[in-house]
Scaffold this motif. Structure first.
Motif, mmCIF file in Angstrom:
data_model
loop_
_atom_site.group_PDB
_atom_site.id
_atom_site.type_symbol
_atom_site.label_atom_id
_atom_site.label_comp_id
_atom_site.label_asym_id
_atom_site.label_seq_id
_atom_site.Cartn_x
_atom_site.Cartn_y
_atom_site.Cartn_z
ATOM 1 N N GLU A 53 0.791 -1.096 0.018
ATOM 2 C CA GLU A 53 -0.218 0.110 0.161
ATOM 3 C C GLU A 53 0.801 1.245 -0.177
ATOM 4 N N LEU A 54 0.117 2.338 -0.409
ATOM 5 C CA LEU A 54 0.830 3.574 -0.231
ATOM 6 C C LEU A 54 -0.158 4.736 0.423
ATOM 7 N N VAL A 55 0.363 4.847 1.351
ATOM 8 C CA VAL A 55 -0.510 5.894 2.302
ATOM 9 C C VAL A 55 -0.494 7.255 1.796
ATOM 10 N N ILE A 56 -1.706 7.779 1.450
ATOM 11 C CA ILE A 56 -1.869 9.008 0.800
ATOM 12 C C ILE A 56 -1.915 10.117 1.998
ATOM 13 N N ASP A 57 -2.781 9.735 2.922
ATOM 14 C CA ASP A 57 -2.980 10.459 4.029
ATOM 15 C C ASP A 57 -2.956 9.637 5.319
ATOM 16 N N ASN A 58 -2.290 9.943 6.429
ATOM 17 C CA ASN A 58 -2.438 9.121 7.635
ATOM 18 C C ASN A 58 -3.487 9.236 8.239
ATOM 19 N N GLY A 59 -4.499 10.118 8.169
ATOM 20 C CA GLY A 59 -5.612 10.406 8.629
ATOM 21 C C GLY A 59 -5.654 11.219 10.088
ATOM 22 N N ARG A 60 -4.348 11.635 10.488
ATOM 23 C CA ARG A 60 -4.412 12.217 11.779
ATOM 24 C C ARG A 60 -4.674 13.750 11.247
ATOM 25 N N GLY A 61 -5.380 14.599 12.300
ATOM 26 C CA GLY A 61 -5.523 15.788 12.005
ATOM 27 C C GLY A 61 -4.658 16.722 11.653
ATOM 28 N N ASN A 62 -4.752 17.708 11.423
ATOM 29 C CA ASN A 62 -3.724 18.813 10.758
ATOM 30 C C ASN A 62 -3.747 20.240 11.668
ATOM 31 N N PHE A 63 -2.516 20.906 11.626
ATOM 32 C CA PHE A 63 -2.460 22.041 12.349
ATOM 33 C C PHE A 63 -2.124 23.186 11.246
ATOM 34 N N LEU A 200 -7.018 12.327 16.567
ATOM 35 C CA LEU A 200 -7.066 10.908 16.382
ATOM 36 C C LEU A 200 -7.723 10.475 15.096
ATOM 37 N N PRO A 201 -7.058 9.480 14.074
ATOM 38 C CA PRO A 201 -7.572 9.437 12.803
ATOM 39 C C PRO A 201 -8.647 8.518 12.840
ATOM 40 N N GLU A 202 -9.604 8.606 11.905
ATOM 41 C CA GLU A 202 -10.553 7.634 11.652
ATOM 42 C C GLU A 202 -10.088 6.325 10.810
ATOM 43 N N GLY A 203 -9.063 6.631 10.189
ATOM 44 C CA GLY A 203 -8.407 5.751 9.120
ATOM 45 C C GLY A 203 -7.497 6.459 8.249
ATOM 46 N N LYS A 204 -6.757 5.577 7.406
ATOM 47 C CA LYS A 204 -5.823 6.298 6.349
ATOM 48 C C LYS A 204 -6.450 6.064 5.108
ATOM 49 N N SER A 205 -6.116 7.278 4.101
ATOM 50 C CA SER A 205 -6.542 7.173 2.990
ATOM 51 C C SER A 205 -5.185 6.376 2.271
ATOM 52 N N LYS A 206 -5.581 5.481 1.323
ATOM 53 C CA LYS A 206 -4.227 4.788 0.733
ATOM 54 C C LYS A 206 -4.823 3.910 -0.479
ATOM 55 N N LEU A 207 -3.434 3.715 -1.464
ATOM 56 C CA LEU A 207 -3.999 2.928 -2.412
ATOM 57 C C LEU A 207 -3.241 1.566 -2.229
ATOM 58 N N VAL A 208 -4.135 0.504 -2.432
ATOM 59 C CA VAL A 208 -3.832 -0.759 -1.987
ATOM 60 C C VAL A 208 -3.816 -2.030 -3.162
ATOM 61 N N TYR A 209 -2.871 -3.039 -3.042
ATOM 62 C CA TYR A 209 -3.019 -3.904 -4.078
ATOM 63 C C TYR A 209 -2.469 -5.208 -3.501
ATOM 64 N N ILE A 221 -4.031 -6.755 -11.979
ATOM 65 C CA ILE A 221 -3.511 -5.358 -11.660
ATOM 66 C C ILE A 221 -4.404 -4.351 -11.112
ATOM 67 N N ASN A 222 -5.543 -4.867 -10.248
ATOM 68 C CA ASN A 222 -6.313 -3.740 -9.968
ATOM 69 C C ASN A 222 -5.940 -3.305 -8.662
ATOM 70 N N VAL A 223 -5.824 -2.052 -8.727
ATOM 71 C CA VAL A 223 -5.392 -1.152 -7.187
ATOM 72 C C VAL A 223 -6.791 -0.336 -6.670
ATOM 73 N N LYS A 224 -6.850 -0.789 -5.493
ATOM 74 C CA LYS A 224 -8.013 -0.184 -4.563
ATOM 75 C C LYS A 224 -7.621 1.078 -3.867
ATOM 76 N N TYR A 225 -8.579 1.798 -3.950
ATOM 77 C CA TYR A 225 -8.515 3.080 -3.042
ATOM 78 C C TYR A 225 -9.274 3.033 -1.768
ATOM 79 N N VAL A 226 -8.758 3.213 -0.879
ATOM 80 C CA VAL A 226 -9.235 3.032 0.434
ATOM 81 C C VAL A 226 -9.342 4.534 1.037
ATOM 82 N N ASP A 227 -10.593 4.887 1.788
ATOM 83 C CA ASP A 227 -10.725 5.893 2.285
ATOM 84 C C ASP A 227 -11.735 5.889 3.363
ATOM 85 N N PRO A 228 -11.427 6.506 4.684
ATOM 86 C CA PRO A 228 -12.808 6.539 5.535
ATOM 87 C C PRO A 228 -13.925 7.107 4.931
#
Length: 588
Positions: A53-63, A200-209, A221-228
């Motif tokens: 997987e490639l994490v796009i956003d770890n889901g933790r809040g930002n400043f 605290l994160p609800e979950g990560k946004s990521k590309l997964v295969y 070769i299907n890549v899945k996009y996972v997002d909370p």
């Protein structure tokens, strides 16, 4: 005999099978998320073995800074490539033409890859919106143009913002009622710790295969996009920091070689931190080593003559500021001849401008005779000794604190010391046990500039949901307790201005600045030595413009020799920078 042995062997086999069955039940059903003493999450680990997987956003809040710009991270439009591409025939030429990356560079990057990556990491090449659109229109499996969140290599206001880390034990202790992965990042210092529950994160946004044992695609070769896919989370904490002013402040602190110390800049009207710089900086390769993690602007320090402002306030209210009275400033506070700072006979006003120790040692003793708690009471009235960071009720938390690392100040440690004349004199010049944080000193200057109105200091103005709506606001709040009168504040304002306009004042260096400055200097003996030479804390605290106060500023250099490490040039450069910023003469 043989029969008995067979029975024994059978019993052993059955016992072994039962043990194995029990172990399987433990692994598969009972301890799937907290296996062994290390609390291994077997479900997560099994998924990791089958996927990349490639994490796009770890889901933790930002400043965010006060204008909405990300402080700790940045979002970059990048080209993402999956490693299975090296074994495929894909339109590399088209991607090369659109992105401007040579085919050879794309090939080399893929040859070394065993997991998905953003091209050019750790300094990825940024794509334009047009390039992103064209690449994604190609619809090549394993090739994506996305916006990915990256942590900044240099984080502004790093000690104020704080650090995060993985700590399964602490995570469980804090959030035993939440279902969180043991790999969840938690705040361990600064605002990251204060606002941790909101971030605290609800979950990560990521590309997964999915992959087989050799890392090859398992289901094509299907890549899945996972997002909370939660429109409200993660949240953003909008700080009061001004990103451009913070950047310039850090540059000036380093330019003036402040190795231990820093500065605090407050917006007087909103009583908010615009910039906060603490040195030494955090060691990025080992953040928890050394003292870099400590926010020195929130730690109590010996302030020296800055405390004379408190003595002056008490003297004014007790009619000890008679303009006709002269103090013998040719003597030290113990009565010995003053050889280095022999100012002769000075009035109350001139004594403050020139920072005569004898005057304020005498006044402190006189105030102590009136009331042994006098110095403590006035330090509290000027918000110098209590915690000044914003605190209050937020949702289910009765006493939420924005600054969990903040120290309190103090004047005396014991009741006996309050009754001792010698201790009173030493305290009157900000020595002995007198301590305050640079933040509290800045707040004292803001309090005086506002005419005696003391308020909590904000480092965050609100928490925003992901969609931009407001979750929580941190409105201006008054600090509890007694205050000085507007009349006393006005008298203190004149005294602080006299420090600068008096030809012999300790702030005379600031007479020609574009903003009129009012303030007080301080040089405190620390009791520490280096090469047999006494070390000092050097301060200048003030506010400006004098007529229409906008900023309160404290600059401090800690543990330096008497002949070096002044902060006047740093303070002056900050005033010039803020004038240019306000007038639009310079864009930061």
């Amino acid at each position: 005999m043989i029969r008995r042995r067979m029975k024994g062997l059978l019993v052993l086999c059955v016992a072994g099978l039962l043990i194995l069955t029990g172990r399987l039940i433990q692994i598969q059903l009972v301890q799937t998320e907290t296996f062994s003493k290390h609390n291994v999450n077997l479900l997560e680990e099994s998924v990791k073995q089958r996927t990349q997987e490639l994490v796009i956003d770890n889901g933790r809040g930002n400043f965010l800074d006060r204008n909405g710009d990300l402080l700790t991270h940045k979002k970059v439009s990048v080209l993402v490539l999956f490693p299975f591409l090296k074994n495929m025939d894909w339109d590399m030429e088209a991607v090369s033409t659109i992105s401007g990356i040579s085919e050879n560079s794309l090939k080399n990057a893929l040859e070394d890859a065993n997991k998905p990556f953003a091209y050019g990491e750790p300094q990825p090449m940024e794509l334009t919106p047009s390039q992103m659109e064209k690449i994604n229109k190609l619809e090549i499996p394993g090739v994506f143009a996305i916006e990915k969140k990256f942590e900044r290599t240099e984080i502004l206001a790093e000690q104020l913002i704080g650090l995060t880390g993985e700590n399964a034990e602490e995570l469980k202790k804090r959030y035993s009622n939440k279902d969180l992965s043991e790999k969840t990042l938690i705040g361990v210092s600064g605002l990251e710790e204060s606002f941790d529950e909101f971030l605290l994160p609800e979950g990560k946004s990521k590309l997964v295969y999915h992959v087989d044992g050799d890392g090859a695609p398992l289901f094509g070769i299907n890549v899945k996009y996972v997002d909370p896919a939660n429109p409200f989370y993660p949240v953003n904490v909008r700080t009061t920091i001004d990103k451009s002013l913070q950047q310039k402040s850090e540059e000036l602190v380093d330019q003036h070689a402040i190795n231990k110390g820093g500065l605090v800049l407050l917006d007087i009207q909103s009583n908010s931190v615009l910039a906060s710089v603490s040195r030494p900086a955090i060691n990025q390769s080992d953040p928890y080593s050394g003292s870099g993690i400590t926010n020195r602007m929130l730690k109590q320090e010996i302030m020296g003559s800055i405390f004379k402002t408190v003595v002056a306030a008490a003297a004014i209210d007790n009619n000890l500021d008679d303009p006709t009275r002269l103090f013998d400033c040719s003597k030290k506070i113990n009565g010995d001849p003053e050889l280095k700072y022999n100012y002769g006979m000075l009035s109350f006003t001139d004594s403050f401008a020139r920072s005569c120790n004898r005057t304020f040692g005498e006044l402190a003793k006189e105030l102590q005779k009136i009331d042994k708690n006098m110095l403590e009471d006035y330090a509290e009235k000027l918000s110098l000794t209590g915690k000044v960071g914003w605190q209050g009720e937020v949702y289910h938390t009765d006493n939420f604190k924005q600054l969990v690392d903040e120290d309190k100040g103090r004047v005396f440690l014991t009741e006996e010391a309050k009754k001792d004349q010698n201790y009173a004199a030493m305290s009157g010049i900000g020595q002995h046990e007198v301590r305050a944080t640079p933040l509290a000193v800045a707040n004292m200057m803001a309090t005086i500039a506002r005419g005696g109105k003391k308020e909590m200091v904000r480092t965050a103005s609100k928490i925003e949901y992901k969609n931009g709506t407001t979750m929580v606001t941190f409105d201006n709040k008054a600090l509890s307790g007694d205050t000085i009168s507007p009349y006393s504040a006005m008298k203190l304002q004149k005294l602080l201005r006299e420090v600068v306009v008096n030809p012999n004042g300790t702030g005379k260096w600031f007479q020609d600045l574009p903003y009129e400055v009012a303030g007080k200097s301080g040089t405190a003996e620390t009791g520490k030595y280096e090469n047999d030479k006494q070390l000092h804390n050097k301060w200048f605290a003030g506010y400006f413009p004098y007529q229409n106060p906008k900023y309160a500023l404290v600059a401090v250099n800690l543990d330096v020799q008497d002949t070096e490490g002044g902060v006047n040039l740093l303070f002056a450069d900050m005033v010039k920078m803020l004038y240019e910023y306000d007038k639009g003469l310079q864009k930061y």
